[in-house]
Design a protein around this motif. Structure first.
Motif, PDB file in Angstrom:
ATOM      1  N   PHE A 195      15.003   3.911  67.115  1.00 52.28           N
ATOM      2  CA  PHE A 195      16.120   4.852  67.260  1.00 52.28           C
ATOM      3  C   PHE A 195      16.091   5.924  66.176  1.00 52.28           C
ATOM      4  O   PHE A 195      16.123   7.117  66.461  1.00 52.28           O
TER       5      PHE A 195
ATOM      6  N   GLY B  98      25.257   8.324  72.042  1.00 50.13           N
ATOM      7  CA  GLY B  98      25.925   9.113  71.018  1.00 50.13           C
ATOM      8  C   GLY B  98      25.029  10.216  70.474  1.00 50.13           C
ATOM      9  O   GLY B  98      25.438  11.371  70.348  1.00 50.13           O
ATOM     10  N   ALA B  99      23.781   9.853  70.166  1.00 47.95           N
ATOM     11  CA  ALA B  99      22.834  10.848  69.650  1.00 47.95           C
ATOM     12  C   ALA B  99      22.601  11.939  70.690  1.00 47.95           C
ATOM     13  O   ALA B  99      22.515  13.125  70.366  1.00 47.95           O
TER      14      ALA B  99
ATOM     15  N   ILE C 217      28.491  -1.823  67.594  1.00 47.99           N
ATOM     16  CA  ILE C 217      28.205  -0.820  68.613  1.00 47.99           C
ATOM     17  C   ILE C 217      26.832  -1.145  69.188  1.00 47.99           C
ATOM     18  O   ILE C 217      25.831  -1.151  68.462  1.00 47.99           O
TER      19      ILE C 217
ATOM     20  N   TRP D 230      24.213   3.926  70.723  1.00 49.03           N
ATOM     21  CA  TRP D 230      23.628   4.781  69.668  1.00 49.03           C
ATOM     22  C   TRP D 230      22.923   5.943  70.352  1.00 49.03           C
ATOM     23  O   TRP D 230      23.045   7.105  69.951  1.00 49.03           O
TER      24      TRP D 230
ATOM     25  N   ILE E  40      16.102  -0.582  66.037  1.00 49.91           N
ATOM     26  CA  ILE E  40      16.624   0.230  64.921  1.00 49.91           C
ATOM     27  C   ILE E  40      15.573   1.240  64.473  1.00 49.91           C
ATOM     28  O   ILE E  40      15.834   2.433  64.343  1.00 49.91           O
TER      29      ILE E  40
END
Lengths: 238, 477
Positions: free
Chosen positions: B242, B163-164, B155, B160, B239
């Motif tokens: 996020f 989606g969040a 993904i 991400w 990462i």
């Protein structure tokens, strides 16, 4: 760690679950304890809810968006206390659904504006702010004085607030419309009922200036004059 | 891979068109509201044109109508492209467009008439909130449904964030708007006083976090690499940033309530996490800017990419300012003043609107089957108008806010306050004028953009503007 994430980002539901967990913790820690606030914030014995007329005024204050420029939250800073009065207590807005603390002071704070100015000043100021304060940039609200106050929905509003915990007894709810009219007509037969139901400290007078007509101006001015005066707790606080 | 499958681009075009139109509506109301503070006569003594009523039309219009439409459109585009798959549930996707537009229209049409919950950035009444909730859940079903049928195992990072954004905004919207209706146009929130204040700013600041930041970072993480032709600089940094953003942001709302009746420990937590938030925020901004290494000549020549670069810079500036303003003693000066307004606009004009324009100028030609926008020169004009408008606006509001904050707390030698409140209002006159000019410049750019979008869509080769692109593997991932 990196490998764990490498795998996580191949499983969409795993990613969803991780986001929900990560995004929930802060809110839970900060908000959940506040629901026990009844045990930590003492409701002052003399705290009264707004009278029906003041509540109607509060609805108009919300409708007109006054909170966009006026806060009702005096912070515990020396200059604010000197300018506006004792800092605001949590208990003072305990019955406020919603709270109107505000976030911007394009105009001054109103948390303790009650009885600082005369009714006539408020009426003139709301009809045309520049008539009393030439440099003011506040909009004029002339329609308040021209619009008769709708008292028909007050009972339903108070009944809803009662379900949320505001102390509006069945008697207060049943007499809402009558009390709203009587508070602005001190020589009417119902005036004693307002004092009996909401306390002797409640102001009874024709706030809008004309006892013959009940307008939105009566309600707004009654509300403004009640601000900071629902309890004396803040004046007694250390 | 079946070659007959096509992306659903129609829905993306609809949302982008809506964003261009709502942008003009929301910003025009903003310019009017700004002008009303400079010249009160512009309230026209007309209830539904009065500043205090239309302020929410401006904020709701630009955040949810302009920003929201752009987010949903680009989200549908990105999730299809990065997953190499057509959008799931096409009818539900169409419903999310019309349902969202209906909710926006109802909100914008009721607020000038005083139908409002008075909760900042959540003004619309309960029946509109219900429509929003249904649309939002549907949006989530389409997005995660599409993600579930992706053909790329991994993904991509943009998803991400999208989606969040979808999950958190749904949660925030529902919790913050819990209310007991009295009638169709009146409800009371179930919370009161200090709890209401905390829920309101938990929502309010996370509307900034997940609507105005996470969603738009999704946009940035897709369109910046695509436009510059460079891969994201650091996968690890993306990462870290996020999860930092998702975890830290939710704590910070209480920094709106320093020195108030909110319990002190909650204020302190809000301040602490606000400062920590600078780390993932700058990691994102730095990652975006470092991605442009090797493509700086494109930033110079391509106004579209320059929009995205400036957006990343303003994102970095605004998040630094945000952490700074959340520190308790700084906040004692800045809170309640126009500094906050300046801070918000540095984020919304400089970051959010600029990344939207970058995405629009990247997508519209592609969705119209063209190489470029109808007028590349107009993009240059738009860019410089936006930069000038933002700088004038933000600098004026910084000065305004600091002036107010200092005047309110200045004591004379005799120990009394030196300035009346009115004197601080009078000191605002030049700044409110400048703010109006800055906003008008920015609005002019948005109008140019809308005309350019219209011309580009109309100039599409026969049929190209109305068809969906065939599914072809893309460079992303």
């Amino acid at each position: 760690m990196l490998r764990l994430h490498y795998n996580l980002e191949r499983v969409s539901m795993g990613l969803v679950a991780a986001i929900i967990v990560a995004a929930s913790i802060g809110g839970l820690v900060e908000i959940a304890p506040l629901f026990t606030i009844d045990e930590t914030v003492e409701i002052p014995a003399d705290l009264r809810p707004h009278t029906p007329l003041e509540l109607a005024g509060r609805e108009i204050y919300i409708r007109e968006g006054c909170y966009a420029c006026h806060s009702q939250m005096i912070r515990s800073l020396a200059d604010e206390i000197d300018r506006y009065g004792p800092y605001s207590l949590a208990s003072e807005s305990a019955y406020d659904h919603p709270m109107l603390w505000g976030s911007k002071r394009t105009g001054p704070d109103l948390a303790r504006v009650g009885e600082k100015y005369s009714d006539a000043w408020h009426v003139a100021h709301l009809v045309n702010p520049r008539a009393v304060v030439p440099a003011s940039i506040m909009p004029a609200y002339p329609w308040l004085a021209a619009t008769p106050l709708d008292t028909a929905s007050l009972s339903a509003q108070m009944a809803t607030l009662a379900r949320l915990g505001v102390p509006y007894s069945p008697e207060r709810i049943a007499n809402a419309a009558e009390d709203a009219r009587s508070q602005a007509r001190p020589d009417s037969a119902g005036a004693a009922g307002v004092a009996q139901r909401y306390g002797e400290r409640v102001a009874l007078r024709p706030f809008g200036g004309d006892p013959a007509r009940l307008t939105e101006m009566d309600a707004v001015v009654a509300y403004l004059q009640s601000l900071g005066r629902l309890t004396t707790a803040a004046h007694d606080a250390p | 891979m079946p070659t007959s499958e096509k992306y659903n681009d129609h829905i993306v075009r609809l949302f982008l068109l809506a964003a261009a139109v709502w942008g003009i509506v929301g910003m025009s109301i903003g310019v009017l509201a700004a002008a009303q503070l400079a010249w009160p006569a512009l309230n026209f003594e007309t209830s539904w044109l009065t500043f205090s009523r239309i302020r929410a039309n401006h904020t709701f219009g630009v955040i949810f109508a302009f920003g929201g439409s752009a987010l949903m459109g680009t989200c549908y585009y990105v999730v299809q492209r990065t997953g190499h798959t057509r959008l799931a549930f096409p009818r539900l996707a169409t419903f999310t467009f019309w349902g969202w537009q209906l909710a926006l229209f109802l909100a914008m049409a009721t607020m000038p008439f005083g139908i409002t919950q008075s909760k900042e950035y959540a003004e619309p009444e309960w029946f509109i909130d219900l429509i929003i909730a249904v649309v939002w859940v549907s949006f989530g079903v389409v997005f995660f449904g599409t993600l579930a049928r992706r053909r790329i195992r991994h993904i991509y990072v943009a998803n991400w964030y999208y989606g969040a954004f979808i999950i958190a905004v749904g949660l925030l919207h529902i919790v913050n708007n819990l209310a007991l209706p009295v009638s169709l146009t009146k409800s009371y929130p179930i919370y009161s006083g200090v709890v209401d204040a905390m829920v309101q700013w938990w929502y309010g600041h996370n509307a900034v976090a997940f609507f105005l930041t996470a969603g738009f970072l999704g946009m940035l993480y897709y369109f910046l690499p695509v436009r510059s032709g460079r891969p994201i600089w650091s996968y690890r940094l993306s990462i870290v940033s996020f999860w930092g953003i998702v975890f830290f942001y939710i704590w910070v709302g209480s920094h709106h309530l320093h020195y108030t009746a909110l319990p002190y420990w909650v204020q302190t937590l809000g301040m602490t996490f606000s400062v920590m938030l600078l780390v993932p925020s700058w990691a994102s901004a730095g990652n975006a800017i470092a991605t442009l290494n090797g493509a700086w000549h494109k930033v110079r020549d391509d106004a579209t990419l320059r929009f995205m670069f400036v957006a990343a810079v303003f994102y970095g500036l605004s998040t630094f300012e945000g952490s700074f303003l959340a520190i308790r003693p700084v906040n004692s000066l800045s809170h309640y003043t126009d500094w906050t307004v300046g801070h918000v606009h540095s984020g919304t004009l400089g970051w959010v609107a600029m990344i939207i324009f970058g995405a629009i100028y990247t997508l519209v030609p592609q969705l119209s089957g063209r190489e470029t926008m109808a007028s590349p020169r107009a993009i240059e004009w738009h860019f410089w108008l936006s930069v000038a408008g933002t700088l004038i606006y933000v600098v004026a509001m910084w000065n305004a806010g600091i002036t107010q904050g200092l005047m309110w707390r200045t004591y004379g030698a005799d120990g009394s306050l030196t300035y009346s409140f009115l004197e601080s209002v009078m000191a605002m006159a030049p700044y409110y004028l400048l703010r109006t000019i800055g906003g008008a410049l920015f609005l002019t750019g948005a109008v140019i953009c809308a005309f350019n979008v219209r011309a580009t869509m109309l100039a599409a080769p026969a049929g190209a503007g109305a068809t969906d692109r065939p599914l072809v593997p893309q460079a992303a991932e």
